[in-house]
Scaffold this motif. Structure first.
Motif, PDB file in Angstrom:
ATOM      1  N   SER A  23       0.826  -1.202   0.000  1.00 37.72           N
ATOM      2  CA  SER A  23       0.000   0.000   0.000  1.00 37.72           C
ATOM      3  C   SER A  23       0.861   1.253   0.000  1.00 37.72           C
ATOM      4  O   SER A  23       0.593   2.225  -0.714  1.00 37.72           O
ATOM      5  N   SER A  24       1.918   1.229   0.770  1.00 33.98           N
ATOM      6  CA  SER A  24       2.815   2.379   0.853  1.00 33.98           C
ATOM      7  C   SER A  24       3.577   2.586  -0.455  1.00 33.98           C
ATOM      8  O   SER A  24       3.801   3.731  -0.877  1.00 33.98           O
ATOM      9  N   ARG A  25       3.975   1.504  -1.119  1.00 37.28           N
ATOM     10  CA  ARG A  25       4.637   1.622  -2.422  1.00 37.28           C
ATOM     11  C   ARG A  25       3.697   2.251  -3.444  1.00 37.28           C
ATOM     12  O   ARG A  25       4.101   3.103  -4.240  1.00 37.28           O
ATOM     13  N   ASN A  26       2.420   1.847  -3.429  1.00 37.54           N
ATOM     14  CA  ASN A  26       1.436   2.424  -4.338  1.00 37.54           C
ATOM     15  C   ASN A  26       1.253   3.908  -4.055  1.00 37.54           C
ATOM     16  O   ASN A  26       1.127   4.718  -4.970  1.00 37.54           O
ATOM     17  N   LYS A  27       1.238   4.276  -2.769  1.00 37.51           N
ATOM     18  CA  LYS A  27       1.113   5.672  -2.367  1.00 37.51           C
ATOM     19  C   LYS A  27       2.287   6.496  -2.881  1.00 37.51           C
ATOM     20  O   LYS A  27       2.124   7.632  -3.346  1.00 37.51           O
ATOM     21  N   ALA A  28       3.476   5.925  -2.804  1.00 41.84           N
ATOM     22  CA  ALA A  28       4.674   6.619  -3.276  1.00 41.84           C
ATOM     23  C   ALA A  28       4.579   6.872  -4.772  1.00 41.84           C
ATOM     24  O   ALA A  28       4.933   7.954  -5.257  1.00 41.84           O
ATOM     25  N   ARG A  29       4.088   5.894  -5.517  1.00 36.21           N
ATOM     26  CA  ARG A  29       3.940   6.069  -6.965  1.00 36.21           C
ATOM     27  C   ARG A  29       2.956   7.196  -7.269  1.00 36.21           C
ATOM     28  O   ARG A  29       3.216   8.058  -8.097  1.00 36.21           O
ATOM     29  N   ARG A  30       1.805   7.201  -6.585  1.00 40.30           N
ATOM     30  CA  ARG A  30       0.817   8.260  -6.792  1.00 40.30           C
ATOM     31  C   ARG A  30       1.390   9.628  -6.440  1.00 40.30           C
ATOM     32  O   ARG A  30       1.120  10.622  -7.126  1.00 40.30           O
ATOM     33  N   LYS A  31       2.189   9.685  -5.404  1.00 43.33           N
ATOM     34  CA  LYS A  31       2.816  10.942  -4.988  1.00 43.33           C
ATOM     35  C   LYS A  31       3.766  11.465  -6.064  1.00 43.33           C
ATOM     36  O   LYS A  31       3.778  12.656  -6.374  1.00 43.33           O
ATOM     37  N   MET A  32       4.557  10.583  -6.654  1.00 43.99           N
ATOM     38  CA  MET A  32       5.502  10.982  -7.691  1.00 43.99           C
ATOM     39  C   MET A  32       4.767  11.399  -8.977  1.00 43.99           C
ATOM     40  O   MET A  32       5.195  12.325  -9.650  1.00 43.99           O
ATOM     41  N   VAL A  33       3.680  10.739  -9.304  1.00 40.49           N
ATOM     42  CA  VAL A  33       2.890  11.127 -10.469  1.00 40.49           C
ATOM     43  C   VAL A  33       2.300  12.514 -10.229  1.00 40.49           C
ATOM     44  O   VAL A  33       2.335  13.377 -11.103  1.00 40.49           O
ATOM     45  N   GLY A  34       1.777  12.754  -9.035  1.00 41.57           N
ATOM     46  CA  GLY A  34       1.200  14.051  -8.694  1.00 41.57           C
ATOM     47  C   GLY A  34       2.221  15.169  -8.730  1.00 41.57           C
ATOM     48  O   GLY A  34       1.904  16.300  -9.091  1.00 41.57           O
ATOM     49  N   LYS A  37       7.032  13.990 -11.436  1.00 39.96           N
ATOM     50  CA  LYS A  37       8.341  13.351 -11.604  1.00 39.96           C
ATOM     51  C   LYS A  37       8.288  12.181 -12.575  1.00 39.96           C
ATOM     52  O   LYS A  37       9.264  11.869 -13.235  1.00 39.96           O
ATOM     53  N   ILE A  38       7.147  11.482 -12.612  1.00 40.09           N
ATOM     54  CA  ILE A  38       6.954  10.368 -13.537  1.00 40.09           C
ATOM     55  C   ILE A  38       5.566  10.460 -14.138  1.00 40.09           C
ATOM     56  O   ILE A  38       4.693  11.149 -13.611  1.00 40.09           O
ATOM     57  N   LYS A  39       5.358   9.760 -15.248  1.00 47.13           N
ATOM     58  CA  LYS A  39       4.051   9.708 -15.874  1.00 47.13           C
ATOM     59  C   LYS A  39       3.502   8.299 -15.733  1.00 47.13           C
ATOM     60  O   LYS A  39       4.246   7.347 -15.499  1.00 47.13           O
ATOM     61  N   LYS A  40       2.221   8.191 -15.913  1.00 46.99           N
ATOM     62  CA  LYS A  40       1.546   6.913 -15.735  1.00 46.99           C
ATOM     63  C   LYS A  40       2.082   5.826 -16.664  1.00 46.99           C
ATOM     64  O   LYS A  40       2.236   4.685 -16.260  1.00 46.99           O
ATOM     65  N   SER A  41       2.397   6.170 -17.905  1.00 49.95           N
ATOM     66  CA  SER A  41       2.758   5.136 -18.876  1.00 49.95           C
ATOM     67  C   SER A  41       4.260   4.990 -19.115  1.00 49.95           C
ATOM     68  O   SER A  41       4.663   4.206 -19.954  1.00 49.95           O
ATOM     69  N   LYS A  43       8.292   3.986 -18.450  1.00 46.72           N
ATOM     70  CA  LYS A  43       8.900   2.724 -18.019  1.00 46.72           C
ATOM     71  C   LYS A  43       9.812   2.936 -16.812  1.00 46.72           C
ATOM     72  O   LYS A  43      10.948   2.504 -16.804  1.00 46.72           O
ATOM     73  N   ARG A  44       9.302   3.631 -15.793  1.00 42.41           N
ATOM     74  CA  ARG A  44      10.122   3.951 -14.636  1.00 42.41           C
ATOM     75  C   ARG A  44       9.469   3.440 -13.350  1.00 42.41           C
ATOM     76  O   ARG A  44       8.258   3.335 -13.261  1.00 42.41           O
ATOM     77  N   ASP A  45      10.296   3.107 -12.383  1.00 37.28           N
ATOM     78  CA  ASP A  45       9.845   2.702 -11.057  1.00 37.28           C
ATOM     79  C   ASP A  45      10.157   3.807 -10.060  1.00 37.28           C
ATOM     80  O   ASP A  45      11.028   4.630 -10.296  1.00 37.28           O
ATOM     81  N   VAL A  46       9.468   3.765  -8.936  1.00 34.30           N
ATOM     82  CA  VAL A  46       9.794   4.664  -7.831  1.00 34.30           C
ATOM     83  C   VAL A  46      10.744   3.909  -6.915  1.00 34.30           C
ATOM     84  O   VAL A  46      10.451   2.805  -6.465  1.00 34.30           O
ATOM     85  N   HIS A  47      11.888   4.507  -6.672  1.00 30.08           N
ATOM     86  CA  HIS A  47      12.930   3.892  -5.850  1.00 30.08           C
ATOM     87  C   HIS A  47      12.948   4.554  -4.483  1.00 30.08           C
ATOM     88  O   HIS A  47      12.927   5.772  -4.372  1.00 30.08           O
ATOM     89  N   HIS A  48      12.948   3.748  -3.418  1.00 32.94           N
ATOM     90  CA  HIS A  48      13.119   4.254  -2.059  1.00 32.94           C
ATOM     91  C   HIS A  48      14.608   4.161  -1.737  1.00 32.94           C
ATOM     92  O   HIS A  48      15.158   3.067  -1.657  1.00 32.94           O
TER      93      HIS A  48
END
Length: 73
Positions: A23-34, A37-41, A43-48
């Protein structure tokens, strides 16, 4: 030998701690999209940076290619 995904989920992924981490990883992705920093489509991951999926401060997050993020030495 094929992986037994059902057994794997039951034994590991369904545990409360792992559900919170996911759940926290998904939250981090949404935060970066908002933050743009990244777009939905892309080919990048969010790195902690510190390896802790529950630490979602912007200082701890960065966008990396899937190849770099998923490979370990």
């Amino acid at each position: 030998m094929a992986r037994n995904y059902k057994k794997e989920y039951k034994k590991y992924h369904s545990k409360p701690d792992q559900r919170v981490n996911r759940s926290s990883r998904n939250k981090a992705r949404r935060k970066m999209v908002g933050a743009g920093k990244i777009k939905k489509s892309d080919k990048r991951d969010v790195h902690h940076k510190d390896g802790n999926p529950r630490n979602n401060s912007m200082k701890n997050l960065r966008a990396r290619s899937k190849r770099k993020n998923r490979s370990r030495k």
